[in-house]
Design a protein around this motif. Structure first.
Motif, mmCIF file in Angstrom:
data_model
loop_
_atom_site.group_PDB
_atom_site.id
_atom_site.type_symbol
_atom_site.label_atom_id
_atom_site.label_comp_id
_atom_site.label_asym_id
_atom_site.label_seq_id
_atom_site.Cartn_x
_atom_site.Cartn_y
_atom_site.Cartn_z
ATOM 1 N N GLN A 86 34.656 42.436 40.663
ATOM 2 C CA GLN A 86 33.671 42.451 41.737
ATOM 3 C C GLN A 86 32.546 41.463 41.447
ATOM 4 N N ALA A 87 32.067 41.451 40.205
ATOM 5 C CA ALA A 87 31.000 40.524 39.815
ATOM 6 C C ALA A 87 31.462 39.076 39.925
ATOM 7 N N LEU A 88 32.711 38.821 39.538
ATOM 8 C CA LEU A 88 33.251 37.463 39.649
ATOM 9 C C LEU A 88 33.358 37.033 41.111
ATOM 10 N N GLY A 89 33.749 37.978 41.979
ATOM 11 C CA GLY A 89 33.830 37.672 43.404
ATOM 12 C C GLY A 89 32.473 37.285 43.965
ATOM 13 N N GLU A 90 31.431 38.016 43.552
ATOM 14 C CA GLU A 90 30.080 37.677 44.001
ATOM 15 C C GLU A 90 29.654 36.321 43.448
ATOM 16 N N LEU A 92 31.520 33.829 42.750
ATOM 17 C CA LEU A 92 32.267 32.757 43.425
ATOM 18 C C LEU A 92 32.106 32.819 44.944
ATOM 19 N N ASN A 93 31.212 33.729 45.399
ATOM 20 C CA ASN A 93 30.944 33.895 46.829
ATOM 21 C C ASN A 93 32.215 34.180 47.620
ATOM 22 N N GLN A 94 33.038 35.061 47.053
ATOM 23 C CA GLN A 94 34.296 35.447 47.703
ATOM 24 C C GLN A 94 34.412 36.969 47.640
ATOM 25 N N PRO A 95 33.947 37.681 48.664
ATOM 26 C CA PRO A 95 33.950 39.151 48.645
ATOM 27 C C PRO A 95 35.364 39.714 48.486
ATOM 28 N N ILE A 96 35.522 40.634 47.563
ATOM 29 C CA ILE A 96 36.845 41.231 47.326
ATOM 30 C C ILE A 96 36.763 42.745 47.239
ATOM 31 N N ALA A 97 35.603 43.337 47.587
ATOM 32 C CA ALA A 97 35.409 44.776 47.423
ATOM 33 C C ALA A 97 36.412 45.597 48.229
ATOM 34 N N ASP A 98 36.893 45.063 49.369
ATOM 35 C CA ASP A 98 37.850 45.821 50.189
ATOM 36 C C ASP A 98 39.113 46.158 49.412
ATOM 37 N N TYR A 99 39.500 45.299 48.476
ATOM 38 C CA TYR A 99 40.715 45.552 47.684
ATOM 39 C C TYR A 99 40.579 46.819 46.855
ATOM 40 N N PHE A 100 39.377 47.070 46.343
ATOM 41 C CA PHE A 100 39.200 48.197 45.427
ATOM 42 C C PHE A 100 39.305 49.546 46.130
ATOM 43 N N GLY A 101 39.208 49.543 47.458
ATOM 44 C CA GLY A 101 39.354 50.790 48.189
ATOM 45 C C GLY A 101 40.786 51.188 48.451
ATOM 46 N N THR A 102 41.739 50.363 48.055
ATOM 47 C CA THR A 102 43.155 50.622 48.333
ATOM 48 C C THR A 102 43.794 51.475 47.240
ATOM 49 N N THR A 103 44.829 52.176 47.622
ATOM 50 C CA THR A 103 45.600 52.941 46.631
ATOM 51 C C THR A 103 46.240 52.008 45.613
ATOM 52 N N GLU A 104 46.623 50.815 46.059
ATOM 53 C CA GLU A 104 47.250 49.849 45.162
ATOM 54 C C GLU A 104 46.323 49.505 43.994
ATOM 55 N N SER A 105 45.035 49.327 44.270
ATOM 56 C CA SER A 105 44.120 48.988 43.182
ATOM 57 C C SER A 105 44.038 50.125 42.168
ATOM 58 N N LEU A 106 44.091 51.352 42.656
ATOM 59 C CA LEU A 106 44.063 52.507 41.754
ATOM 60 C C LEU A 106 45.284 52.491 40.835
ATOM 61 N N ILE A 107 46.430 52.178 41.419
ATOM 62 C CA ILE A 107 47.654 52.117 40.624
ATOM 63 C C ILE A 107 47.579 50.978 39.616
ATOM 64 N N VAL A 108 47.132 49.798 40.059
ATOM 65 C CA VAL A 108 47.075 48.638 39.168
ATOM 66 C C VAL A 108 46.166 48.913 37.969
ATOM 67 N N GLY A 109 44.962 49.449 38.210
ATOM 68 C CA GLY A 109 44.041 49.728 37.118
ATOM 69 C C GLY A 109 44.577 50.767 36.160
ATOM 70 N N THR A 110 45.191 51.806 36.714
ATOM 71 C CA THR A 110 45.735 52.880 35.880
ATOM 72 C C THR A 110 46.899 52.380 35.028
ATOM 73 N N VAL A 111 47.804 51.635 35.641
ATOM 74 C CA VAL A 111 48.973 51.133 34.911
ATOM 75 C C VAL A 111 48.554 50.116 33.858
ATOM 76 N N ASP A 112 47.646 49.219 34.201
ATOM 77 C CA ASP A 112 47.187 48.225 33.225
ATOM 78 C C ASP A 112 46.616 48.909 31.984
ATOM 79 N N ALA A 113 45.768 49.906 32.196
ATOM 80 C CA ALA A 113 45.155 50.613 31.068
ATOM 81 C C ALA A 113 46.205 51.374 30.264
#
Length: 245
Positions: A86-90, A92-113
């Protein structure tokens, strides 16, 4: 069978450790091993927090209800982490917060960890250390967030205690391979495939507890899953910016 396979087959959780703190070199080696794990699309959506403050360890022990959260060689907390993205998106002036609200992001973060943590576990065991995952930190996820000053777009998944084993521990037999591995399509449930495993599990507990326990795996797991547990997790994760869509 090679040494790596033997190591994997020998795994058991260790809950008693000698009073020996891991060196900074060992900690760095374990973290680098964790970082070498596969990661979805090179996102690397996790952070690892090492707990060295005795007061924080005591509070995490109280949350988990397990003494070895405090008494170990080192305590690692694995965090699903999109805060940096999120900080990198800000930046680079490229908003990406909408991605974090998805179920996919939850899966990606959980699986990566999870992948990173398993790399760490194998590395630790290869060094003669013992490990135990601490999922019970989710007994009060919000308290862990507050205690560790976790920002938006992060959430704590589990801890891992690592150290020099005080005892070898005991190994629980896993489910028969025939009920875990399916070929081409999912195979229908047949309790007959589990009966022998239930009997073996019952014998394990009976021997381990001198007859105080003899419950079967099926009884134990169904009994646990029938209870409503950690109902706050959904709300906490949403407050952290996830599952908004």
């Amino acid at each position: 069978m090679n040494d790596i396979i033997k190591l994997l087959h020998h795994h058991r959780s260790i809950r008693q450790f000698k009073d020996e703190t891991l060196s900074q070199e060992t900690i760095a080696t374990l973290v680098r091993a964790a970082q070498s794990a596969s990661t979805s699309s090179y996102v690397q959506a996790y952070s690892i927090i090492g707990i060295t403050d005795p007061a924080i360890k005591r509070q995490l022990r109280d949350i988990s209800g397990q003494s070895y959260v405090e008494h170990n060689g080192h305590l690692f907390i694995f965090i699903a982490d999109f805060n940096r993205h999120q900080a990198l998106g800000e930046h680079l002036n490229q908003p990406i917060a909408d991605y974090f609200g998805t179920t996919e992001s939850l899966i990606v973060g959980t699986v990566d960890a999870a992948l990173a943590s398993q790399n760490m576990a194998i590395a630790a065991e290869s060094m003669g250390l013992g490990i135990c995952y601490i999922g019970s930190l989710r007994n009060d996820m919000q308290q862990v967030i507050d205690l560790l000053d976790l920002p938006e777009y992060t959430y704590p998944l589990f801890g891992m205690v690592v150290g020099v084993p005080e005892s070898e521990g005991s190994q629980k037999e896993r489910l028969p391979i025939d009920v875990v591995y399916h070929e081409n399509r999912y195979q229908a449930f047949d309790y007959g495939d589990y009966a022998e495993y239930d009997a073996a599990t019952s014998a394990y507990y009976k021997e381990r507890t001198n007859g105080a326990r003899n419950d079967q795996w099926s009884e134990q797991v169904v009994g646990m899953l029938s209870q409503k547990a950690r109902l706050d997790v959904d709300a906490v994760i949403k407050r952290q910016g996830f599952l908004q869509q």
